[in-house]
Enzyme design. Structure first.
Site, mmCIF file in Angstrom:
data_model
loop_
_atom_site.group_PDB
_atom_site.id
_atom_site.type_symbol
_atom_site.label_atom_id
_atom_site.label_comp_id
_atom_site.label_asym_id
_atom_site.label_seq_id
_atom_site.Cartn_x
_atom_site.Cartn_y
_atom_site.Cartn_z
ATOM 1 N N GLU A 256 0.893 -1.167 0.000
ATOM 2 C CA GLU A 256 0.000 0.000 0.000
ATOM 3 C C GLU A 256 0.922 1.205 0.000
ATOM 4 O O GLU A 256 1.594 1.460 1.000
ATOM 5 C CB GLU A 256 -0.870 0.008 1.266
ATOM 6 C CG GLU A 256 -1.747 -1.216 1.442
ATOM 7 C CD GLU A 256 -2.898 -1.238 0.458
ATOM 8 O OE1 GLU A 256 -3.172 -0.202 -0.173
ATOM 9 O OE2 GLU A 256 -3.510 -2.301 0.296
ATOM 10 N N CYS A 295 -2.835 8.677 3.401
ATOM 11 C CA CYS A 295 -2.613 8.117 2.066
ATOM 12 C C CYS A 295 -3.824 8.392 1.176
ATOM 13 O O CYS A 295 -3.717 8.406 -0.043
ATOM 14 C CB CYS A 295 -2.354 6.626 2.170
ATOM 15 S SG CYS A 295 -3.624 5.776 3.116
HETATM 16 P P1 NAP Z 1 8.489 4.700 4.610
HETATM 17 O O1 NAP Z 1 9.617 5.607 4.890
HETATM 18 O O2 NAP Z 1 8.501 3.921 3.351
HETATM 19 O O3 NAP Z 1 8.407 3.736 5.888
HETATM 20 C C1 NAP Z 1 7.357 2.833 6.019
HETATM 21 C C2 NAP Z 1 7.775 1.686 6.911
HETATM 22 O O4 NAP Z 1 8.793 0.936 6.259
HETATM 23 C C3 NAP Z 1 8.358 2.103 8.266
HETATM 24 O O5 NAP Z 1 7.907 1.208 9.255
HETATM 25 C C4 NAP Z 1 9.847 1.966 8.049
HETATM 26 O O6 NAP Z 1 10.548 1.719 9.238
HETATM 27 C C5 NAP Z 1 9.881 0.745 7.153
HETATM 28 N N1 NAP Z 1 11.090 0.596 6.373
HETATM 29 C C6 NAP Z 1 11.786 1.552 5.729
HETATM 30 N N2 NAP Z 1 12.841 1.001 5.103
HETATM 31 C C7 NAP Z 1 12.797 -0.327 5.349
HETATM 32 C C8 NAP Z 1 13.626 -1.427 4.992
HETATM 33 N N3 NAP Z 1 14.701 -1.278 4.234
HETATM 34 N N4 NAP Z 1 13.297 -2.655 5.444
HETATM 35 C C9 NAP Z 1 12.194 -2.843 6.221
HETATM 36 N N5 NAP Z 1 11.396 -1.831 6.592
HETATM 37 C C10 NAP Z 1 11.684 -0.592 6.159
HETATM 38 O O7 NAP Z 1 7.109 5.479 4.610
HETATM 39 P P2 NAP Z 1 6.543 6.538 5.665
HETATM 40 O O8 NAP Z 1 7.298 7.805 5.490
HETATM 41 O O9 NAP Z 1 6.458 5.930 7.029
HETATM 42 O O10 NAP Z 1 5.045 6.711 5.163
HETATM 43 C C11 NAP Z 1 4.626 7.687 4.239
HETATM 44 C C12 NAP Z 1 4.192 7.047 2.962
HETATM 45 O O11 NAP Z 1 3.299 5.992 3.230
HETATM 46 C C13 NAP Z 1 3.445 8.004 2.055
HETATM 47 O O12 NAP Z 1 3.970 7.900 0.775
HETATM 48 C C14 NAP Z 1 2.014 7.484 2.069
HETATM 49 O O13 NAP Z 1 1.309 7.683 0.892
HETATM 50 C C15 NAP Z 1 2.210 6.042 2.317
HETATM 51 N N6 NAP Z 1 1.032 5.477 2.943
HETATM 52 C C16 NAP Z 1 0.243 4.660 2.213
HETATM 53 C C17 NAP Z 1 -0.884 4.095 2.779
HETATM 54 C C18 NAP Z 1 -1.762 3.171 1.994
HETATM 55 O O14 NAP Z 1 -2.623 2.530 2.595
HETATM 56 N N7 NAP Z 1 -1.604 3.058 0.702
HETATM 57 C C19 NAP Z 1 -1.222 4.374 4.101
HETATM 58 C C20 NAP Z 1 -0.398 5.217 4.823
HETATM 59 C C21 NAP Z 1 0.735 5.768 4.229
HETATM 60 P P3 NAP Z 1 11.354 2.864 10.014
HETATM 61 O O15 NAP Z 1 10.377 3.920 10.358
HETATM 62 O O16 NAP Z 1 11.903 2.159 11.194
HETATM 63 O O17 NAP Z 1 12.396 3.357 9.057
#
Ligand code: NAP
Length: 519
Positions: A256, A295
């Site tokens: 997602e 999102c």
């Molecule tokens: P993110 O930076 O991609 O992080 C998301 C999750 O992934 C965090 O728990 C992060 O952990 C983890 N993560 C990052 N790198 C990783 C790796 N190499 N291996 C394993 N896990 C890893 O995203 P965000 O900034 O939290 O969220 C914002 C984005 O989420 C926006 O683009 C939004 O559109 C999207 N979003 C989408 C939805 C949907 O339902 N489609 C819902 C909500 C948000 P750490 O924090 O520990 O780095």
């Protein structure tokens, strides 16, 4: 300063070292740390598979549903404490905190009642079965049985409670144990949720574990019966989907990700009508709720050329009336962004949209008037409305998700053009259409449906009762193609499919009915 521990292998465990810091986004002050260094995350997966899985599979849907119901009640009892955690670590207003927490409780309650509906079975049989040859004896059925691995849930920073609960509810009801990892920056709320669930002693041992802090080597140990459900940025989604262990073991992955959700006002919508008022109200809410960090927030607003000036004026008026500041104050309608990095990213994103040809018509990337807070310390930004009069040329508006209270207003000339422009988002979670002309609505709905997981239609007859497009309901699917990650979650019983193996079983009809029935 609180040190957030992880709940793995049946106990709370602290990682080594300081790990990463959590902040109060209203003041910029550090409030806690979290680390997974030195934790046995491979062991957490084994614990889930060996302890949680068998315990859940031994339960019927109704019993699993009962567990979900008790989880929801435990969170409801802790609601005030959870709201405080959200305000402190995510900078949400009380109302935004409730959106996350009540969403979690509501989803648990929904899946609890689905469990009761599915009853005493521990697995599902799909459909009525089928006669396979000319002989009526040789028969086929499709069964759905829980996978024997662990469900790994990796969540984004913006919904620490709902993200945890909505994924866990579906996996647990399906019969799979969960290892859930919240985003580090806003993990306090997920940590508090888990504390409550653990102390209530509701879940079977190993059914739900929480990893607070970085993912470490967790994904290096995935196996073919595990599943990975990820919510977050598109770039992290691409990275995780391509991991050698994930690809090598054909691990089922649900992503997602980003979405440039569109709102479309149809050509018939008369300013002054109820439908038009609904459109303005929804757009303002979707731009500013949770400081635009949803999102499902509306990022692109398409309106007929003839009314674009009126729409701009009405949106500006509403946005100007919105109070920004300390989220703990009752008069504040919008709090800060969740992290300093978010603020930097949003400012850079606005600059990128301007460079692509959009102009700011309301708000500022740099300045904001605040109540009860200091702009020099907190991560504040007011709502920013941009306008792009040549939407086809302003490519970044359709490609770059600015994850804050930022949307772009654009004109269109015909329903066909509206469809074409919405589709430039290359796949979205939700689009909303506002109007009362059936032909215009039909051509836009059917034109944009292939690019979306969900579409809401706002019209006169539902103007006072429809949920806004940003509300994800457990009974309808959530997810979207392309840029949105290509995933699908929730959707009532549909959501269970991800956590189960569909197996065709062929044989003597009477024998199958005896071992798999009653149907
Ligand atoms: P993110 O930076 O991609 O992080 C998301 C999750 O992934 C965090 O728990 C992060 O952990 C983890 N993560 C990052 N790198 C990783 C790796 N190499 N291996 C394993 N896990 C890893 O995203 P965000 O900034 O939290 O969220 C914002 C984005 O989420 C926006 O683009 C939004 O559109 C999207 N979003 C989408 C939805 C949907 O339902 N489609 C819902 C909500 C948000 P750490 O924090 O520990 O780095």
């Amino acid at each position: 300063m609180i040190n957030l521990e992880s709940y793995v292998a049946g106990r709370w465990q602290a990682g080594a070292g300081r790990g990463s810091e959590l902040h109060n986004p209203t003041t910029g002050e550090p409030i806690g740390t979290t680390s997974t260094d030195g934790l046995d995350l491979a062991g957490a997966l084994v614990y889930a598979r060996d302890r949680g899985g068998p315990a859940l599979r031994a339960m019927s849907f109704a019993q699993r549903g009962e567990v979900l119901g008790r989880m929801g009640k435990a969170l409801r009892a802790a609601r005030e404490e959870l709201i405080d955690a959200s305000i402190l670590n995510a900078g949400t207003t009380r109302s935004d905190a409730k959106f996350d927490i009540d969403g979690a409780i509501g989803t648990l309650a929904y899946y609890a009642s689905l469990g009761q509906h599915l009853g005493d079975r521990s697995y599902a049989v799909e459909g009525d079965g089928v006669q396979l040859t000319r002989s009526p004896r040789f028969w086929g059925h499709h069964v759905r049985v829980p996978r024997r691995g662990a469900a790994i849930h990796i969540n984004a920073f913006n919904f620490p409670a709902w993200g945890l609960a909505e994924k866990a509810a579906v996996a647990l009801l399906a019969g799979m144990p969960v290892v859930s990892k919240p985003a580090s920056s806003t993990a306090l709320l997920a940590f508090r949720v888990m504390q409550r669930l653990v102390s209530a002693e509701i879940l079977p041992d190993g059914a739900l574990q929480l990893v607070c802090g970085g993912a470490g080597d967790l994904l290096e140990h995935v196996g073919s019966q595990d599943v990975l459900a990820f919510t977050g940025s598109g770039s992290t989604g691409v990275l995780l989907r391509g991991l050698r262990q994930v690809v090598g073991h054909s691990v089922r992955v649900n992503v997602e990700a980003d979405s440039l959700n569109a709102a479309v006002l149809t050509v018939d919508a008369d300013p002054g009508s109820e439908t038009y008022a609904m459109f303005i109200r929804d757009v303002v809410r979707e731009m500013t709720q949770k400081t635009g960090q949803k999102c499902t927030a509306t990022r692109r607003i398409f309106v007929p050329s003839a009314v674009i000036d009126r729409v701009e004026a009405d949106l500006r008026e509403q946005l100007a009336a919105l109070t920004v500041g300390d989220p703990a104050l009752a008069e504040t309608r919008m709090g800060p962004l969740a992290t300093a990095q978010q603020l930097r990213d949003v400012r850079a994103g606005i600059a990128r949209l301007v460079e692509a040809g959009a102009r700011v018509v309301h708000g500022s990337a740099e300045q904001v008037a605040l109540v009860g807070a200091d702009a020099a310390r907190g991560y504040f930004l007011g709502p920013v409305l941009l306008r792009a009069d040549s939407p086809r040329d302003a490519k970044a508006v359709h490609e770059h998700e600015v994850f804050g209270p930022v949307s772009s207003l654009m004109p269109y000339a015909s329903s066909d053009e509206a469809v074409e422009l919405v589709a430039m988002g290359d796949g979205g979670l939700v689009a909303s259409i506002y109007g009362d002309d059936r032909d215009a609505i039909a051509s836009i709905v059917l034109g944009i449906a292939p690019y979306h997981g969900r579409i809401t239609v706002g019209s006169r007859k539902v103007a006072d009762q429809a949920t806004p497009p940003g509300v994800v309901l457990p009974s309808c699917v959530h997810g979207g193609p392309g840029r949105a990650g290509g995933g699908e979650e929730l959707g009532g019983e549909r959501g269970l499919a991800f956590y189960t193996q569909r197996t065709a079983v062929q044989g003597d009809r009477a024998l199958l009915e005896r071992i798999l029935g009653p149907f």
